[in-house]
Write an enzyme that holds these catalytic residues in place. Structure first.
Site, PDB file in Angstrom:
ATOM      1  N   LYS A 207       4.284  24.558   3.564  1.00  0.00           N
ATOM      2  CA  LYS A 207       3.683  24.160   4.845  1.00  0.00           C
ATOM      3  C   LYS A 207       2.162  24.115   4.728  1.00  0.00           C
ATOM      4  CE  LYS A 207       2.128  26.253   8.539  1.00  0.00           C
ATOM      5  NZ  LYS A 207       1.063  25.421   9.125  1.00  0.00           N
ATOM      6  N   GLU A 281      -2.883  35.625  -1.077  1.00  0.00           N
ATOM      7  CA  GLU A 281      -4.300  35.318  -1.341  1.00  0.00           C
ATOM      8  C   GLU A 281      -4.979  35.316   0.016  1.00  0.00           C
ATOM      9  OE1 GLU A 281      -5.579  35.030  -4.236  1.00  0.00           O
ATOM     10  OE2 GLU A 281      -3.933  34.539  -5.592  1.00  0.00           O
ATOM     11  N   CYS A 315     -12.889  31.294   0.934  1.00  0.00           N
ATOM     12  CA  CYS A 315     -12.447  32.694   0.946  1.00  0.00           C
ATOM     13  C   CYS A 315     -13.380  33.568   0.115  1.00  0.00           C
ATOM     14  CB  CYS A 315     -11.043  32.781   0.403  1.00  0.00           C
ATOM     15  SG  CYS A 315     -10.863  31.905  -1.156  1.00  0.00           S
ATOM     16  N   GLU A 412     -15.021  38.887   8.179  1.00  0.00           N
ATOM     17  CA  GLU A 412     -15.113  37.564   7.569  1.00  0.00           C
ATOM     18  C   GLU A 412     -15.474  36.554   8.666  1.00  0.00           C
ATOM     19  OE1 GLU A 412     -11.417  35.715   6.232  1.00  0.00           O
ATOM     20  OE2 GLU A 412     -12.467  35.085   4.423  1.00  0.00           O
TER      21      GLU A 412
END
Ligand code: NAP
Ligand code: MG
Length: 502
Positions: A207, A281, A315, A412
């Site tokens: 997906k 991840e 990331c 983040e």
């Protein structure tokens, strides 16, 4: 270097085009340089199941928009549970009847073909990626698409040499795998996930992210052209619920997820107690560490590349700068100068450095964290560029005077925002860099080789770059420590995550 045109020449009027939005400092206006390759978008994209494009059982579609101007690009099929069942049934059939039984040297031929077809259509894919996701064309053209092809080439090279993945052991495929990916590197994440899984002989249901499904579905066209057996790769599109259905389905023996730590935890909770293998991840809050003996101009370029590259939608973005006190003022002054000349705007313009934020939702998240930084007392500097009036954009932003307790130092942001902290000693730098829940990557800038070795040993990060940043290669394993996840992608280690050792 891009061509500079004196501001008095009014190039846009001369060319009969709308006035360019972007100003280089206050000195020059650039001629617009839009890419002309036709991204060959269909008006509607179906699901890709069992080698065919098929409409969703619900008959529902959602829009994919261009974040640079908020215009609709196409409609994407919304998968439901029945479609996910069909995709897994096709993947299981393909595993049992063709792909799982095929010798590695035969699988390699398909992967080589996919890599070459992707190269043939590189420009078209780059334009589609930029229109759908908002990243500058120079990044999708020079990084995302070539690197995606490189991953297929690299893993094609492994497919007939799998006996060497784990010397002394025999490897066999796992079976059917479920994968979910984010929106920041839509095509590249497809390649990272698919190429090792397929090389090993697994079949996949994947997906893509809701806002960036187009290049996955274009990749499906390449799979058809390459003659990949039906069901080896299946794409189901939609939002988070579809991702949850892919992860929680009983068929896959392994699931692989790239995305936020928050969603990664939800998936791990829901699969706890099952015997599914997992790769996660997840997020990051990387530190770029600059010592006083570093080549400062080079370091400043690396810092800028590390956080403003791809609007900070990375990331492993170097979102924290740790700079040694003696050079802190000099580095800050150089960074401000560099920000003054960053070109922010239309991602399809090949001169653009910082493109559009991927979605309104992401823009709101960045704004919220930047407001928190101001409220908590950090000092803010923003690039003085003009932003386009339509679309989702955020000014490249620096915060100095940041302390470890500030939200902008801990959370983040996933946007073009850099938090600057200072340190005096090597140990203080290591302690501050490691004082985070994450551990995906770090950068070290210094003249001393011995210090690089010490830092790379003591930093709890999956990747440590030295005197460079954001360098990738399919042969290098990539992955996190702590809340940045587990498992590796790329290299021999990445293949080990997609096989059984017997
Ligand atoms: P996200 O919100 O976690 O979404 C990632 C993917 O998961 C999307 O396809 C999303 O669908 C889907 N999803 C949402 N809820 C789900 C659920 N409950 N179960 C299963 N799937 C679900 O992350 P994002 O905002 O797209 O991406 C940014 C994050 O990815 C950042 O934290 C970044 O650090 C991380 N990232 C990590 C790496 C790495 O290698 N470590 C690489 C790239 C990005 P929708 O798109 O429809 O929401
Ligand atoms: Mg889009």
């Amino acid at each position: 270097m891009p061509t500079l045109t004196a501001v008095k020449k009014k190039p846009a009027a001369r060319l009969g085009r709308p006035a360019p939005e972007l100003i280089f400092g206050d000195l020059w206006v650039f001629d617009p340089a839009p890419e002309t390759a036709d991204p060959k978008l269909k008006s509607r994209y179906e699901l890709f199941i069992d080698g065919q494009f098929v409409p969703p059982k619900s008959g529902k579609y959602f829009d994919s928009i261009n974040p640079a101007n908020e215009r609709k690009l196409t409609a994407i099929a919304l998968a439901g549970p029945v479609d996910v069942d069909l995709a897994y049934a096709a993947a299981q059939r393909a595993y049992n009847t063709t792909w799982g039984k095929m010798p590695g040297r035969e699988r390699a031929k398909y992967l080589y073909r996919v890599a070459r077809l992707l190269q043939d259509r590189a420009r078209e894919f780059a334009v589609a990626e930029t229109l759908d996701g908002g990243k500058p064309i120079k990044e999708s053209r020079d990084f995302d698409v070539p690197m995606a092809a490189a991953h297929f080439f690299y893993h094609a090279g492994w497919a007939d040499k799998l006996d060497y993945v784990a010397p002394g052991r025999r490897v066999t495929p796992l079976g059917v795998v479920g994968q979910v990916i984010p929106w920041n590197f839509p095509l590249l994440m497809c390649a990272w996930k698919l190429a090792p899984a397929l090389a090993m002989g697994n079949t996949v249901v994947l997906k893509p992210a809701e806002t960036t499904s187009i290049t996955a579905l274009k990749l499906a066209e390449i799979f058809q052209d390459a003659g990949l057996p039906p069901g080896v790769v299946n794409f189901v599109t939609g939002a988070g619920e579809v991702g949850a259905a892919v992860m929680n389905h009983p068929t896959p023996v392994k699931v692989a997820f790239t995305g936020s730590t928050e969603v990664g935890k939800i998936i791990m909770r829901s699969l706890a107690g099952s015997d599914k293998k997992m790769t996660m991840e997840l997020g990051g809050k990387a530190a770029n560490i600059v010592f006083d003996d570093a080549p400062l101009d080079q370091a400043v370029e690396g810092i800028v590349n590390g956080i403003f590259f791809n609007q900070g939608h990375v990331c492993c973005a170097g979102s924290r700068l740790l700079v040694q006190e003696g050079v802190a003022d000099a580095v800050l002054a150089k960074l401000k100068n560099r920000l003054r000349v960053l070109r922010v705007g239309d991602p399809i313009d090949k001169n653009t450095d910082v493109g559009a934020i991927n979605s309104r939702e992401q823009l709101e998240k960045i704004r919220e964290l930047v407001d928190a930084g101001v409220k908590e007392g950090a000092e803010m500097f923003q690039a003085p560029c003009r932003l386009p009036t339509k679309g989702f954009y955020f000014r490249p932003t620096l915060f100095s005077g940041v302390s470890m307790s500030h939200r902008i130092a801990r959370e983040e942001i996933f946007g073009p925002v850099l938090s600057i902290l200072t340190f005096r000693t090597v140990d203080e730098a290591i302690e501050k860099a490691n004082n985070t829940a994450y551990g995906l990557s770090a950068g070290v800038w210094t003249d001393k080789g011995s210090r690089i070795l010490k830092m790379s040993t003591e930093l709890k990060a999956g990747v440590v770059w030295a005197n460079t940043y954001n360098k990738f290669d399919p042969t290098s394993p990539f992955g996190g420590y702590k809340e940045s996840g587990f498992g590796r992608e790329g290299g021999r280690q990445g293949l080990l995550d997609y096989c059984k050792l017997v």
